[in-house]
Design an enzyme around this catalytic site. Structure first.
Site, short mmCIF file in Angstrom:
data_model
loop_
_atom_site.label_atom_id
_atom_site.label_comp_id
_atom_site.label_asym_id
_atom_site.label_seq_id
_atom_site.Cartn_x
_atom_site.Cartn_y
_atom_site.Cartn_z
N ARG A 206 22.53 20.33 16.41
CA ARG A 206 23.80 19.61 16.24
C ARG A 206 24.35 19.90 14.84
O ARG A 206 23.60 20.20 13.91
CB ARG A 206 23.57 18.10 16.39
CG ARG A 206 23.13 17.73 17.81
CD ARG A 206 23.22 16.23 18.03
NE ARG A 206 22.45 15.48 17.03
CZ ARG A 206 22.77 14.26 16.61
NH1 ARG A 206 23.86 13.68 17.06
NH2 ARG A 206 22.01 13.63 15.74
N LYS B 135 9.01 15.97 16.41
CA LYS B 135 9.95 16.55 17.36
C LYS B 135 9.32 17.70 18.15
O LYS B 135 8.86 18.68 17.57
CB LYS B 135 11.16 17.04 16.57
CG LYS B 135 12.34 17.45 17.38
CD LYS B 135 13.58 17.18 16.56
CE LYS B 135 14.71 18.12 16.87
NZ LYS B 135 15.89 17.76 16.08
N ARG C 112 16.39 7.48 11.78
CA ARG C 112 15.05 7.64 11.22
C ARG C 112 14.32 6.30 11.28
O ARG C 112 14.96 5.26 11.10
CB ARG C 112 15.13 8.04 9.72
CG ARG C 112 15.73 9.41 9.47
CD ARG C 112 14.72 10.51 9.81
NE ARG C 112 15.30 11.81 9.56
CZ ARG C 112 16.05 12.49 10.41
NH1 ARG C 112 16.31 11.98 11.60
NH2 ARG C 112 16.54 13.68 10.11
#
Ligand code: ATP
Length: 258
Positions: free
Chosen positions: A57, A121, A255
């Site tokens: 992104r 991730k 976060r």
């Protein structure tokens, strides 16, 4: 490093009927399919063994090493304009996570659209769109999924990332076919019911449900509060000191609160 992926074998193992193409190397499978979308007559999956300019992104990049990941994009045409696509990246995350769960690899979702394993991730999702003159919209859904993570690549990414050694041992054609079937089913469902059909499922997989988080915009804290899941439009519900707010994805990042 595994055997090369094979388009014919993926199609033979998929129940979706979606055409599959494999290329050895390209810059970005999303860029390739966005360029081709107006001329496509049907959905298409494009997988690159080596993606040299993978996109995230807001101009961020997605890095991968050949043979150690799946990097692919799926072009899918949806009726209606952009407003009909609200929540699509989250629906895609739900479908990916559910498929990985069915394969015995439980993962969690980080709003808006990351797949986490043990807090790091594992996969990224980037949905880009192209409007058509007939009012329909091509969605190009790009996915990078880490199978193995060489130390050198993790060092280049510069943050802790996850991989899935168990998936790395699985036949990549079979894995790709399973992911494609999960995605195609979810896209059919999304076309009929929108994100409302996915919000409860997304919330079941939410990595930070009830936990303190911060929402950052280019490093600045915009909001902080307890993450309360997503609504039917895919907005993050955050319980702040000033009450509940609903946050639209845009370019903000979530976060866990340090
Ligand atoms: P954030 O992860 O900061 O919330 P984001 O979800 O918007 O942002 P994306 O745009 O989805 O991030 O992905 C790009 C980011 O993912 C990069 O900035 C980099 O930190 C990270 N990244 C790049 N390659 C990989 C990879 N193979 N595995 C895990 N993370 C990666």
């Amino acid at each position: 490093m595994q055997a090369a992926v094979n388009a014919g074998r993926i199609m033979a193992q998929s129940h979706s009927g979606v055409a599959v193409e494999v290329v050895q190397e390209t810059g970005s499978t999303n860029a390739d399919l966005l360029a081709r979308a107006p001329a496509l007559a049907a959905p298409l999956l494009l997988l690159a063994e080596h993606q040299t300019a993978g996109r995230g992104r807001a101009g961020r990049s997605w890095l991968s090493a050949p043979g150690h990941s799946l990097t692919f994009s799926l072009a899918w045409r949806l009726e209606g304009g952009l407003q009909r696509l609200t929540g699509l990246p989250l629906a895609v995350g739900t479908a990916l996570a559910e498929t990985l769960g069915r394969l015995g690899q439980p993962v969690k979702l980080k709003w808006p659209n990351d797949i986490l394993k043990d807090g790091d991730k594992l996969a990224g999702i980037l949905v880009e769109t192209q409007g058509m003159p007939d009012g329909s919209t091509w969605a190009v859904i790009g996915i990078g999924l880490n199978l193995a993570m060489p130390d050198e690549l993790e060092a280049r990414i510069g943050r802790a990332v996850a991989s899935m050694p168990w998936l790395a041992r699985m036949d990549r054609d079979a894995l790709m076919a399973a992911l494609l079937d999960g995605l195609a089913g979810a896209l059919d469902e999304f076309a009929r019911h929108g994100f409302a059909a996915f919000s409860a499922r997304w919330n079941l997989l939410h990595a930070y449900q009830g936990e303190p988080v911060v929402i950052l915009d280019r490093g600045e804290v915009l909001h902080e509060g307890l993450a309360a899941g997503v609504d039917d439009a895919g907005r993050l519900l955050l319980d702040t000191a000033a009450g509940r707010v609903a946050i639209v994805a845009g370019d903000v990042s979530l976060r866990p609160k340090p």
